[in-house]
Design a protein around this motif. Structure first.
Motif, mmCIF file in Angstrom:
data_model
loop_
_atom_site.group_PDB
_atom_site.id
_atom_site.type_symbol
_atom_site.label_atom_id
_atom_site.label_comp_id
_atom_site.label_asym_id
_atom_site.label_seq_id
_atom_site.Cartn_x
_atom_site.Cartn_y
_atom_site.Cartn_z
ATOM 1 N N MET A 1 0.846 -1.180 0.000
ATOM 2 C CA MET A 1 0.000 0.000 0.000
ATOM 3 C C MET A 1 0.892 1.244 0.000
ATOM 4 N N THR A 2 0.584 2.161 -0.868
ATOM 5 C CA THR A 2 1.318 3.413 -0.986
ATOM 6 C C THR A 2 0.354 4.566 -0.744
ATOM 7 N N THR A 3 0.861 5.623 -0.142
ATOM 8 C CA THR A 3 0.054 6.819 0.082
ATOM 9 C C THR A 3 0.702 7.982 -0.661
ATOM 10 N N VAL A 4 -0.131 8.769 -1.313
ATOM 11 C CA VAL A 4 0.347 9.939 -2.043
ATOM 12 C C VAL A 4 -0.502 11.137 -1.641
ATOM 13 N N LYS A 5 0.120 12.315 -1.651
ATOM 14 C CA LYS A 5 -0.606 13.555 -1.388
ATOM 15 C C LYS A 5 -0.411 14.485 -2.581
ATOM 16 N N PHE A 6 -1.503 15.093 -3.007
ATOM 17 C CA PHE A 6 -1.463 16.070 -4.096
ATOM 18 C C PHE A 6 -1.933 17.412 -3.563
ATOM 19 N N GLN A 7 -1.213 18.460 -3.897
ATOM 20 C CA GLN A 7 -1.632 19.820 -3.570
ATOM 21 C C GLN A 7 -2.357 20.373 -4.785
ATOM 22 N N LEU A 8 -3.590 20.795 -4.586
ATOM 23 C CA LEU A 8 -4.393 21.351 -5.676
ATOM 24 C C LEU A 8 -4.418 22.862 -5.596
#
Length: 69
Positions: free
Chosen positions: A1-8
Motif C-alpha cells: 500500500m502506498t500513500t500519495v498527497k497532491f496539492q491542488l
C-alpha cells in the motif's frame, strides 16, 4: 500500500470534495481517498501494482482540478 498527497489549486466549493473522492475512490486499486478542503489537498492510499500516482493525478486534473505539487 502506498500513500500519495497532491496539492491542488484552492478549492472553491465543498461539493468539489464529493466529486474528487467519488471519482478517485472508484479506481481499481484505490483503498482510501480523502480531500482536505481547507488546505486543498488530496490524500490517497492505493495498491501500486494496480494503479500509479500519475494515473490518479490525471483523473483529478481531468475533473478540472489542477495539481500544483
Amino acid at each position: 500500500m502506498t500513500t500519495v498527497k497532491f496539492q491542488l489549486e484552492p478549492l472553491t466549493c465543498p461539493s468539489c470534495i464529493k466529486k474528487i473522492e467519488g471519482k478517485v475512490g472508484k479506481i481499481d486499486g484505490v483503498e482510501e481517498v480523502k480531500v482536505l478542503f481547507n488546505s486543498s489537498k488530496v490524500k490517497a492510499s492505493y495498491n501500486e501494482e494496480k494503479v500509479s500516482s500519475e494515473e490518479l493525478k490525471k483523473v483529478i486534473e481531468n475533473l478540472g482540478y489542477p495539481v500544483v505539487a
